[in-house]
Design an enzyme around this catalytic site. Structure first.
Site, short mmCIF file in Angstrom:
data_model
loop_
_atom_site.label_atom_id
_atom_site.label_comp_id
_atom_site.label_asym_id
_atom_site.label_seq_id
_atom_site.Cartn_x
_atom_site.Cartn_y
_atom_site.Cartn_z
N GLU A 52 -3.42 -7.30 -3.36
CA GLU A 52 -3.82 -7.18 -1.92
C GLU A 52 -4.63 -5.88 -1.79
OE1 GLU A 52 -4.31 -6.48 1.98
OE2 GLU A 52 -3.48 -5.17 0.74
N LEU A 71 2.16 3.06 4.41
CA LEU A 71 2.25 1.72 4.54
C LEU A 71 3.98 1.43 4.32
CD1 LEU A 71 -0.76 0.16 2.22
CD2 LEU A 71 -0.46 0.25 4.86
#
Length: 215
Positions: free
Chosen positions: A42, A34
């Site tokens: 999240e 990521l």
């Protein structure tokens, strides 16, 4: 153009929900990981939504490519309280209580279809989520079974070298998809989702849900 995966017509294939975090330019990855860090709330949202089965006795499934599987720290895989299906052409097919390896997305869907016919004494399949990577997202989007995208829109800019295959503009319409309202999002995920901009570790984001316009 969307298609339907090949299967026994007497065994309908499950509906697919793609769940993804992406920048406004639809960037989702950088060098196999990521582009952002520190988004614990999240990630907790992702876990809750993908775990929350639609009814007692059902178990949700997360479907992913081998690179996505490899990107999950070993101590966290398989992802708990969900059936994990890994799509790979390069590793031997396998199955266990919580994870299975198959050679293609249609094979994964046929497996879920077979499980939906399980006896009442066995756990039935619940919701089916596509969780990455880009090639698996692209393959899913070619299928009529892909009906919904749960998008965490990352509002901060990040360098990315991997992108989600469909553009979902902030205007709320694009590429045959339409953003749904907050009430529809809450109802589908089974919780009250904040409609406000969130911020963690200096990164801002919002939660969205999109559905095919022909849904």
């Amino acid at each position: 153009m969307t298609t339907t995966a090949d299967n026994d017509p007497a065994m309908p294939l499950p509906e697919l929900t793609l769940i993804v975090a992406a920048t406004s330019k639809m960037g989702i990855g950088l060098r196999g990981t990521l582009p952002w860090t520190g988004l614990k709330k999240e990630m907790a949202y992702f876990a809750r939504v993908t775990k929350r089965a639609p009814s007692p006795g059902t178990t949700n499934t997360v479907i992913m490519g081998r690179k996505t599987w490899d990107s999950i720290p070993p101590r966290f895989r398989p992802l708990k309280e969900r059936q994990n299906i890994v799509i790979s052409r390069s590793i031997e097919r396998s199955s266990s209580t919580e994870s299975q390896t198959v050679g293609s997305l249609p094979e994964a869907l046929n497996l879920l279809s077979q499980q939906s016919k399980a006896s009442e004494s066995e756990s039935r399949t619940g919701k089916a989520f596509i969780i990455g990577g880009a090639q698996i997202y692209a393959a899913a989007l070619e299928l009529n079974q892909a009906r919904r995208i749960l998008l965490t829109r990352i509002l901060s800019d990040f360098e990315c070298d991997t992108f989600f295959p469909v553009e979902l503009p902030e205007s709320g319409e694009g590429s045959g998809w339409r953003r749904k309202g907050q009430e529809a999002l809450d109802a589908w995920v089974g919780e009250s989702v904040s409609g406000e901009v969130q911020e963690e570790a200096g990164t801002k984001y919002v939660f969205e849900m999109w559905e095919r316009e022909d849904s």
